[in-house]
Design an enzyme around this catalytic site. Structure first.
Site, PDB file in Angstrom:
ATOM      1  N   ASN A 175       0.866  -1.184   0.000  1.00 56.29           N
ATOM      2  CA  ASN A 175       0.000   0.000   0.000  1.00 56.29           C
ATOM      3  C   ASN A 175       0.903   1.234   0.000  1.00 56.29           C
ATOM      4  O   ASN A 175       1.458   1.609   1.021  1.00 56.29           O
ATOM      5  CB  ASN A 175      -0.889  -0.033   1.252  1.00 56.29           C
ATOM      6  CG  ASN A 175      -1.835   1.150   1.332  1.00 56.29           C
ATOM      7  OD1 ASN A 175      -1.770   2.067   0.508  1.00 56.29           O
ATOM      8  ND2 ASN A 175      -2.698   1.137   2.321  1.00 56.29           N
TER       9      ASN A 175
ATOM     10  N   LYS B  93       3.197   0.745   3.209  1.00 54.83           N
ATOM     11  CA  LYS B  93       2.892  -0.300   4.183  1.00 54.83           C
ATOM     12  C   LYS B  93       2.912  -1.631   3.463  1.00 54.83           C
ATOM     13  O   LYS B  93       2.522  -1.706   2.291  1.00 54.83           O
ATOM     14  CB  LYS B  93       1.487  -0.082   4.763  1.00 54.83           C
ATOM     15  CG  LYS B  93       1.381   1.104   5.695  1.00 54.83           C
ATOM     16  CD  LYS B  93      -0.012   1.136   6.325  1.00 54.83           C
ATOM     17  CE  LYS B  93      -0.393   2.554   6.690  1.00 54.83           C
ATOM     18  NZ  LYS B  93      -1.804   2.837   6.631  1.00 54.83           N
TER      19      LYS B  93
ATOM     20  N   ARG C 184      -2.739  -2.042  -3.317  1.00 52.08           N
ATOM     21  CA  ARG C 184      -3.922  -1.230  -3.095  1.00 52.08           C
ATOM     22  C   ARG C 184      -3.854  -0.056  -4.065  1.00 52.08           C
ATOM     23  O   ARG C 184      -2.864   0.672  -4.100  1.00 52.08           O
ATOM     24  CB  ARG C 184      -3.936  -0.705  -1.668  1.00 52.08           C
ATOM     25  CG  ARG C 184      -5.106   0.207  -1.443  1.00 52.08           C
ATOM     26  CD  ARG C 184      -5.013   0.902  -0.124  1.00 52.08           C
ATOM     27  NE  ARG C 184      -6.212   1.713   0.068  1.00 52.08           N
ATOM     28  CZ  ARG C 184      -6.251   2.810   0.789  1.00 52.08           C
ATOM     29  NH1 ARG C 184      -5.166   3.226   1.395  1.00 52.08           N
ATOM     30  NH2 ARG C 184      -7.361   3.469   0.919  1.00 52.08           N
TER      31      ARG C 184
ATOM     32  N   HIS D  74     -12.946   3.207   0.328  1.00 51.41           N
ATOM     33  CA  HIS D  74     -12.948   2.201   1.409  1.00 51.41           C
ATOM     34  C   HIS D  74     -13.703   0.938   0.981  1.00 51.41           C
ATOM     35  O   HIS D  74     -14.191   0.190   1.832  1.00 51.41           O
ATOM     36  CB  HIS D  74     -13.641   2.732   2.686  1.00 51.41           C
ATOM     37  CG  HIS D  74     -12.927   3.846   3.377  1.00 51.41           C
ATOM     38  ND1 HIS D  74     -13.603   4.901   3.961  1.00 51.41           N
ATOM     39  CD2 HIS D  74     -11.616   4.076   3.592  1.00 51.41           C
ATOM     40  CE1 HIS D  74     -12.736   5.742   4.507  1.00 51.41           C
ATOM     41  NE2 HIS D  74     -11.512   5.262   4.285  1.00 51.41           N
TER      42      HIS D  74
ATOM     43  N   HIS E 201     -17.339   2.713   8.314  1.00 50.26           N
ATOM     44  CA  HIS E 201     -15.870   2.702   8.393  1.00 50.26           C
ATOM     45  C   HIS E 201     -15.454   4.048   8.981  1.00 50.26           C
ATOM     46  O   HIS E 201     -15.471   5.077   8.296  1.00 50.26           O
ATOM     47  CB  HIS E 201     -15.275   2.488   6.993  1.00 50.26           C
ATOM     48  CG  HIS E 201     -13.775   2.493   6.963  1.00 50.26           C
ATOM     49  ND1 HIS E 201     -13.022   1.370   6.700  1.00 50.26           N
ATOM     50  CD2 HIS E 201     -12.877   3.488   7.172  1.00 50.26           C
ATOM     51  CE1 HIS E 201     -11.736   1.678   6.752  1.00 50.26           C
ATOM     52  NE2 HIS E 201     -11.618   2.962   7.030  1.00 50.26           N
ATOM     53  N   LEU E 202     -15.119   4.047  10.266  1.00 48.78           N
ATOM     54  CA  LEU E 202     -14.848   5.306  10.954  1.00 48.78           C
ATOM     55  C   LEU E 202     -13.391   5.366  11.406  1.00 48.78           C
ATOM     56  O   LEU E 202     -13.033   4.832  12.458  1.00 48.78           O
ATOM     57  CB  LEU E 202     -15.787   5.450  12.167  1.00 48.78           C
ATOM     58  CG  LEU E 202     -17.289   5.229  11.885  1.00 48.78           C
ATOM     59  CD1 LEU E 202     -18.096   5.333  13.178  1.00 48.78           C
ATOM     60  CD2 LEU E 202     -17.811   6.209  10.852  1.00 48.78           C
TER      61      LEU E 202
ATOM     62  N   GLY F 197     -10.123   8.907   7.874  1.00 47.92           N
ATOM     63  CA  GLY F 197     -11.094   9.068   6.791  1.00 47.92           C
ATOM     64  C   GLY F 197     -12.281   8.206   7.185  1.00 47.92           C
ATOM     65  O   GLY F 197     -12.086   7.150   7.772  1.00 47.92           O
TER      66      GLY F 197
ATOM     67  N   ARG G  28     -11.065  16.369   7.242  1.00 47.72           N
ATOM     68  CA  ARG G  28     -11.865  16.697   6.046  1.00 47.72           C
ATOM     69  C   ARG G  28     -13.264  17.169   6.438  1.00 47.72           C
ATOM     70  O   ARG G  28     -13.869  16.611   7.348  1.00 47.72           O
ATOM     71  CB  ARG G  28     -11.993  15.462   5.141  1.00 47.72           C
ATOM     72  CG  ARG G  28     -10.685  15.050   4.525  1.00 47.72           C
ATOM     73  CD  ARG G  28     -10.852  13.774   3.712  1.00 47.72           C
ATOM     74  NE  ARG G  28      -9.736  12.879   3.998  1.00 47.72           N
ATOM     75  CZ  ARG G  28      -9.731  11.580   3.742  1.00 47.72           C
ATOM     76  NH1 ARG G  28     -10.781  11.006   3.197  1.00 47.72           N
ATOM     77  NH2 ARG G  28      -8.681  10.843   4.031  1.00 47.72           N
TER      78      ARG G  28
ATOM     79  N   PHE H  42      -9.353  11.321  17.352  1.00 46.65           N
ATOM     80  CA  PHE H  42     -10.525  11.256  18.229  1.00 46.65           C
ATOM     81  C   PHE H  42     -10.163  10.992  19.690  1.00 46.65           C
ATOM     82  O   PHE H  42     -10.896  11.391  20.585  1.00 46.65           O
ATOM     83  CB  PHE H  42     -11.512  10.198  17.724  1.00 46.65           C
ATOM     84  CG  PHE H  42     -12.291  10.658  16.533  1.00 46.65           C
ATOM     85  CD1 PHE H  42     -13.467  11.372  16.684  1.00 46.65           C
ATOM     86  CD2 PHE H  42     -11.831  10.416  15.245  1.00 46.65           C
ATOM     87  CE1 PHE H  42     -14.189  11.821  15.581  1.00 46.65           C
ATOM     88  CE2 PHE H  42     -12.538  10.853  14.132  1.00 46.65           C
ATOM     89  CZ  PHE H  42     -13.719  11.554  14.301  1.00 46.65           C
TER      90      PHE H  42
ATOM     91  N   GLY I  17     -14.255   3.188  14.889  1.00 45.91           N
ATOM     92  CA  GLY I  17     -15.357   2.218  14.923  1.00 45.91           C
ATOM     93  C   GLY I  17     -15.014   0.972  15.707  1.00 45.91           C
ATOM     94  O   GLY I  17     -15.852   0.401  16.411  1.00 45.91           O
TER      95      GLY I  17
ATOM     96  N   GLU J 130      -8.227  -5.002   5.212  1.00 48.49           N
ATOM     97  CA  GLU J 130      -8.133  -4.732   3.779  1.00 48.49           C
ATOM     98  C   GLU J 130      -6.983  -5.531   3.148  1.00 48.49           C
ATOM     99  O   GLU J 130      -7.090  -5.979   2.013  1.00 48.49           O
ATOM    100  CB  GLU J 130      -7.943  -3.225   3.552  1.00 48.49           C
ATOM    101  CG  GLU J 130      -9.199  -2.441   3.906  1.00 48.49           C
ATOM    102  CD  GLU J 130      -8.947  -0.971   4.205  1.00 48.49           C
ATOM    103  OE1 GLU J 130      -8.400  -0.673   5.283  1.00 48.49           O
ATOM    104  OE2 GLU J 130      -9.303  -0.123   3.374  1.00 48.49           O
TER     105      GLU J 130
HETATM  106  P1  ADP Z   1      -6.880   5.805   8.682  1.00 41.31           P
HETATM  107  O1  ADP Z   1      -6.572   4.419   8.182  1.00 41.31           O
HETATM  108  O2  ADP Z   1      -8.027   6.469   7.981  1.00 41.31           O
HETATM  109  O3  ADP Z   1      -5.702   6.701   8.848  1.00 41.31           O
HETATM  110  P2  ADP Z   1      -7.597   4.447  11.127  1.00 41.31           P
HETATM  111  O4  ADP Z   1      -8.663   3.531  10.684  1.00 41.31           O
HETATM  112  O5  ADP Z   1      -6.278   3.874  11.503  1.00 41.31           O
HETATM  113  O6  ADP Z   1      -7.428   5.659  10.136  1.00 41.31           O
HETATM  114  O7  ADP Z   1      -8.167   5.278  12.366  1.00 41.31           O
HETATM  115  C1  ADP Z   1      -7.369   6.206  13.028  1.00 41.31           C
HETATM  116  C2  ADP Z   1      -8.238   7.020  13.949  1.00 41.31           C
HETATM  117  O8  ADP Z   1      -8.981   6.146  14.826  1.00 41.31           O
HETATM  118  C3  ADP Z   1      -7.401   7.870  14.892  1.00 41.31           C
HETATM  119  O9  ADP Z   1      -7.157   9.119  14.326  1.00 41.31           O
HETATM  120  C4  ADP Z   1      -8.280   7.993  16.080  1.00 41.31           C
HETATM  121  O10 ADP Z   1      -9.052   9.155  15.909  1.00 41.31           O
HETATM  122  C5  ADP Z   1      -9.211   6.805  16.043  1.00 41.31           C
HETATM  123  N1  ADP Z   1      -8.953   5.894  17.174  1.00 41.31           N
HETATM  124  C6  ADP Z   1      -8.057   4.897  17.241  1.00 41.31           C
HETATM  125  N2  ADP Z   1      -8.104   4.285  18.464  1.00 41.31           N
HETATM  126  C7  ADP Z   1      -9.059   4.926  19.175  1.00 41.31           C
HETATM  127  C8  ADP Z   1      -9.577   4.799  20.482  1.00 41.31           C
HETATM  128  N3  ADP Z   1      -9.117   3.879  21.324  1.00 41.31           N
HETATM  129  N4  ADP Z   1     -10.551   5.652  20.864  1.00 41.31           N
HETATM  130  C9  ADP Z   1     -11.014   6.593  20.025  1.00 41.31           C
HETATM  131  N5  ADP Z   1     -10.566   6.761  18.780  1.00 41.31           N
HETATM  132  C10 ADP Z   1      -9.594   5.956  18.350  1.00 41.31           C
END
Ligand code: ADP
Length: 398
Positions: free
Chosen positions: A7, A14, A91, A180, A208-209, A212, A241, A284, A333, A384
């Site tokens: 990726n 990665k 990817r 996603h 998917h939270l 992004g 975003r 978050f 999520g 993924e």
């Molecule tokens: P991406 O792949 O889009 O960069 P991820 O799926 O790895 O993102 O998600 C990263 C985000 O998940 C972090 O920025 C954080 O906001 C949130 N996150 C990860 N662990 C926790 C947690 N224990 N509690 C709350 N939010 C979390």
């Protein structure tokens, strides 16, 4: 067969090496700061200690070479020779309307991916650099492209067209593509398996939270709508975003602030979202902590995020004509019981409720709705890389 999953981002890469006889991960890792000072490879063989290798990694080709060397290294390697790698799965972010499934990479496919670069200028070009580097270093090893957009190609026109003149679609391909896709596909398949029901009979909303974030409405195994659009900027309020907003805000702000198109793009992609609202962070965890300490704007950012996710769930239940399962995945999520509970507050009218005890988990595949709920709620860690490895094996095997 051993499959290397790659990726490639603009400055990072990665990877995971899978043994597809039993789908185990032999090693995984990350190259960071490609083309910058302080570039580093972090390599983690599954059964050995992590190693960090600092070097001058000036381009993606050098990064891939270092990854292959690490994988075949006498000390921290997991294979004897890179010839053991039977195929590489990449990817690729944007497949436009050209690619509705994963494909074996040929010169023609490369051209197709290049043509989609205009719609994903930050993503497709580095993806292509990864392919070129593997072609150079592993000539003859088949390579497969797995697209973030492909799963959503089943959306009907009524879901993917915007309310602008039809010529914009014909001339420039302006439409909703969605992203996603690999993740939405994987977690919907897992939800069906956990429910012991065929995916073809189910209506699922997948959330998917992560940094992004996007939702998808999945009917009988097919994506019928998703919240990201022409680019990954649309939909939910995300880490940095903006998500969807009144389009008239854009020329208004450009005039008021004197922004160029690029500056406006940067403002919406990098300075907005929960970072822009809270003024605290895009992460978050930081925002939850700040809100806990009484920071009002951090609390507001969380409320706005949660409210939007809940509204999207409601609209997708309407689009699906009902719902059998709601799935939470990705960083937030999978890991935030608090946000999952907040999002589901008020969804009782659908015939579901979160069980606080079951919900108190992180990073595990589990049903979190109360026993006997008509609509099941799940947390399912996304994977993924595994989907990419599986598609690669299937395509190369065929
Ligand atoms: P991406 O792949 O889009 O960069 P991820 O799926 O790895 O993102 O998600 C990263 C985000 O998940 C972090 O920025 C954080 O906001 C949130 N996150 C990860 N662990 C926790 C947690 N224990 N509690 C709350 N939010 C979390």
């Amino acid at each position: 067969m051993k499959v290397l999953v790659v990726n490639c981002g603009s400055s990072s890469l990665k990877y995971q090496l899978f043994d597809m006889t039993d789908e185990t991960v032999l090693a995984k890792g990350l190259v960071e700061r490609i083309g910058m000072d302080g570039s580093i490879l972090t390599h983690k063989p599954t059964d050995k200690d992590k190693v960090e290798l600092k070097a001058n990694i000036s381009d993606h080709s050098i990064a891939i070479k270092m990854v292959l060397d690490a994988l075949a290294d006498a000390k921290h390697g997991v294979i004897r020779d890179m010839k053991e790698i039977g195929a590489v799965g990449h990817r690729v972010v944007h497949g436009g309307e050209k690619f509705s499934d994963s494909v074996l990479i040929t010169p023609e496919v490369l051209k197709g991916i290049e043509e989609c670069s205009e719609m994903a200028p930050l993503h497709n070009p580095p993806n292509l650099l990864g392919v070129a580097a593997c072609n150079k270093l592993m000539p003859g090893t088949p390579q497969v492209a797995v697209f973030d957009t492909a799963f959503h190609q089943t959306m009907p026109k009524r879901a993917f067209l915007y309310g602008i003149p039809y010529e914009a679609y014909e001339k420039y391909g302006i439409r909703r593509y969605g992203f996603h896709g690999t993740s939405h596909k994987y977690v919907s398949q897992r939800a069906a398996a956990l429910m012991g029901q065929p995916l073809e009979d189910l209506r699922i909303v997948t959330c998917h939270l992560g940094n992004g974030a996007s939702l998808a409405a999945i009917k009988n195994g097919k994506s019928i709508d998703t919240s990201m659009g022409f680019t990954p900027l649309e939909g939910l309020v995300m880490g940095t975003r903006s998500g969807a907003l009144d389009p008239a805000i854009i020329p208004f702000l450009m005039k008021k602030e004197g922004f160029s198109a690029d500056q406006m793009d940067n403002y919406l992609n990098k300075k907005s979202g929960v970072l822009g609202i809270s003024g605290v962070s895009s992460d978050f965890r930081d925002i939850e902590n700040a809100a806990g300490d009484g920071n009002e704007r951090a609390g507001l950012a969380l409320q706005i995020f949660v409210y939007k996710v809940r509204k999207y769930i409601g609209s997708y239940v309407a689009a699906l004509g009902g719902v059998d399962a709601i799935v939470f995945t990705a960083g937030l999520g999978e890991n935030s019981p608090t946000e999952r509970a907040s999002i589901c507050e008020g969804l009782e009218f659908l015939g579901t409720r979160i069980d606080p005890a079951k919900n108190n988990i992180r990073g595990k595949e589990q049903e979190i709705s109360v026993d006997g709920a008509k609509v099941k709620i799940f947390t399912i860690p996304t994977n993924e890389e595994l989907v990419i490895a599986r598609d690669t094996k299937t395509i190369v095997g065929a």
